[in-house]
Scaffold this motif. Structure first.
Motif, PDB file in Angstrom:
ATOM      1  N   LEU A 124       3.996  -0.694   2.588  1.00 44.09           N
ATOM      2  CA  LEU A 124       5.334  -0.998   2.073  1.00 44.09           C
ATOM      3  C   LEU A 124       6.024   0.257   1.549  1.00 44.09           C
ATOM      4  CD1 LEU A 124       4.670  -4.401   0.263  1.00 44.09           C
ATOM      5  CD2 LEU A 124       6.013  -4.036   2.349  1.00 44.09           C
ATOM      6  N   ILE A 125       5.286   1.100   0.849  1.00 43.15           N
ATOM      7  CA  ILE A 125       5.883   2.344   0.338  1.00 43.15           C
ATOM      8  C   ILE A 125       6.281   3.257   1.489  1.00 43.15           C
ATOM      9  CG2 ILE A 125       5.495   4.421  -1.034  1.00 43.15           C
ATOM     10  CD1 ILE A 125       5.846   1.848  -2.662  1.00 43.15           C
ATOM     11  N   ASN A 126       5.421   3.362   2.497  1.00 41.04           N
ATOM     12  CA  ASN A 126       5.765   4.169   3.679  1.00 41.04           C
ATOM     13  C   ASN A 126       7.010   3.636   4.375  1.00 41.04           C
ATOM     14  OD1 ASN A 126       3.855   6.328   3.871  1.00 41.04           O
ATOM     15  ND2 ASN A 126       2.268   4.873   4.434  1.00 41.04           N
ATOM     16  N   LEU A 127       7.138   2.313   4.422  1.00 43.46           N
ATOM     17  CA  LEU A 127       8.310   1.689   5.046  1.00 43.46           C
ATOM     18  C   LEU A 127       9.579   1.997   4.251  1.00 43.46           C
ATOM     19  CD1 LEU A 127       9.370  -0.216   7.283  1.00 43.46           C
ATOM     20  CD2 LEU A 127       8.958  -2.118   5.709  1.00 43.46           C
ATOM     21  N   ILE A 128       9.479   1.912   2.934  1.00 46.61           N
ATOM     22  CA  ILE A 128      10.631   2.212   2.073  1.00 46.61           C
ATOM     23  C   ILE A 128      11.066   3.661   2.248  1.00 46.61           C
ATOM     24  CG2 ILE A 128      11.352   2.487  -0.340  1.00 46.61           C
ATOM     25  CD1 ILE A 128       9.568   0.037  -0.967  1.00 46.61           C
TER      26      ILE A 128
ATOM     27  N   GLY B  33      -5.782  -3.794  -5.980  1.00 46.33           N
ATOM     28  CA  GLY B  33      -5.277  -2.988  -4.871  1.00 46.33           C
ATOM     29  C   GLY B  33      -4.191  -2.042  -5.321  1.00 46.33           C
ATOM     30  N   LEU B  34      -3.298  -2.506  -6.201  1.00 49.11           N
ATOM     31  CA  LEU B  34      -2.213  -1.672  -6.712  1.00 49.11           C
ATOM     32  C   LEU B  34      -2.761  -0.526  -7.559  1.00 49.11           C
ATOM     33  CD1 LEU B  34       0.744  -1.028  -7.169  1.00 49.11           C
ATOM     34  CD2 LEU B  34       0.778  -2.736  -9.007  1.00 49.11           C
ATOM     35  N   ARG B  35      -3.718  -0.830  -8.428  1.00 49.66           N
ATOM     36  CA  ARG B  35      -4.306   0.221  -9.275  1.00 49.66           C
ATOM     37  C   ARG B  35      -5.017   1.271  -8.418  1.00 49.66           C
ATOM     38  NH1 ARG B  35      -5.557  -4.132 -12.877  1.00 49.66           N
ATOM     39  NH2 ARG B  35      -7.653  -4.290 -11.991  1.00 49.66           N
ATOM     40  N   LEU B  36      -5.719   0.814  -7.400  1.00 52.73           N
ATOM     41  CA  LEU B  36      -6.428   1.741  -6.519  1.00 52.73           C
ATOM     42  C   LEU B  36      -5.443   2.595  -5.739  1.00 52.73           C
ATOM     43  CD1 LEU B  36      -9.170   2.669  -5.510  1.00 52.73           C
ATOM     44  CD2 LEU B  36      -9.130   0.816  -3.822  1.00 52.73           C
ATOM     45  N   PHE B  37      -4.380   1.958  -5.238  1.00 52.79           N
ATOM     46  CA  PHE B  37      -3.347   2.695  -4.516  1.00 52.79           C
ATOM     47  C   PHE B  37      -2.715   3.744  -5.424  1.00 52.79           C
ATOM     48  CE2 PHE B  37       1.298   2.945  -3.763  1.00 52.79           C
ATOM     49  CZ  PHE B  37       1.273   3.674  -2.587  1.00 52.79           C
TER      50      PHE B  37
ATOM     51  N   LEU C  61       2.670  -4.561  10.358  1.00 57.66           N
ATOM     52  CA  LEU C  61       2.880  -3.464   9.410  1.00 57.66           C
ATOM     53  C   LEU C  61       1.622  -3.188   8.597  1.00 57.66           C
ATOM     54  CD1 LEU C  61       5.009  -1.550   7.986  1.00 57.66           C
ATOM     55  CD2 LEU C  61       5.225  -3.379   6.279  1.00 57.66           C
ATOM     56  N   ILE C  62       0.941  -4.246   8.175  1.00 59.95           N
ATOM     57  CA  ILE C  62      -0.230  -4.088   7.305  1.00 59.95           C
ATOM     58  C   ILE C  62      -1.516  -3.908   8.106  1.00 59.95           C
ATOM     59  CG2 ILE C  62      -1.662  -5.223   5.559  1.00 59.95           C
ATOM     60  CD1 ILE C  62       0.980  -6.606   4.606  1.00 59.95           C
TER      61      ILE C  62
END
Length: 212
Positions: A159-163, A3-7, A119-120
């Motif tokens: 999470l990135i959008n929240l940050i 998921g992280l690599r795809l993001f 959030l998710i």
């Protein structure tokens, strides 16, 4: 980690797209930088912080920000073969972002876990509302259905959008107005770019989930 690599791949492709189409996104970038510094101008404008006028200007800046982001999302929709008009797009995108934010903060007040669940799993609600022309209003259930296809991918985006939303608060403790203004300006430049990248990337995540 998939998921992280795809993001990260969506982030890189979105960044490249914005840089390759500067003429399309430059006005949105400049507007976001200006809006990111609006509170810095309050003292020179004679506006007292936390006054009614300051609140009105802050709310107005937030609304204009949503108009800018709505335009970016609409551009992406058109790039994917969709249609729409900004005057109808903005209220819908704003309304469902408000619903999403209200539910998130309500969840946090009840307990941390419900807040992050919202959030998710409801992260796609504003995008379903404006990008899915075939949906008859079941935006929340559709968001959950899409998110379940790749929870970790949406979790990273959320999470990135929240940050990004809360990152500007880092400068609140600074008392010196000049130092605070300079710090806020320097921060607003990468913040505006990352905001555009994340908006485009989140739309790409939506279409990826829709097609998968």
């Amino acid at each position: 980690m998939k998921g992280l690599r795809l993001f990260w791949s969506f982030m890189k492709s979105s960044s490249a797209e914005i840089l390759e189409n500067k003429n399309v996104y430059v006005s949105s970038f400049i507007a976001l930088v200006v809006l990111g510094n609006i509170e810095t101008f309050f003292p020179s404008m004679g506006v007292v912080t936390e006054s009614t006028l300051a609140i009105v200007l802050t709310v107005a800046a937030t609304l204009v920000t949503f108009i800018i982001l709505s335009k970016v999302v609409l551009i992406q929709k058109q790039n994917h073969g969709g249609v729409g008009e900004l005057k109808y797009f903005v209220p819908t995108f704003l309304l469902y972002n408000l619903y999403y934010s209200f539910l998130f903060f309500a969840g946090l007040l009840l307990f941390v876990i419900p807040g992050f669940y919202i959030l998710i799993y409801y992260a796609m609600v504003p995008f379903v509302a404006v990008l899915d022309d075939e949906n008859e209003g079941s935006f929340f259930s559709e968001s959950k259905r899409l998110v379940k296809k790749n929870i970790s991918l949406v979790a990273w985006a959320s999470l990135i959008n929240l940050i990004i939303e809360f990152s500007a608060l880092l400068f609140s403790p600074i008392d010196n107005l000049v130092v605070k203004g300079i710090a806020n300006f320097l921060f607003s430049i990468p913040d505006a770019f990352i905001t555009l990248v994340m908006t485009v990337a989140t739309v790409k995540v939506y279409y990826y989930l829709k097609k998968s």
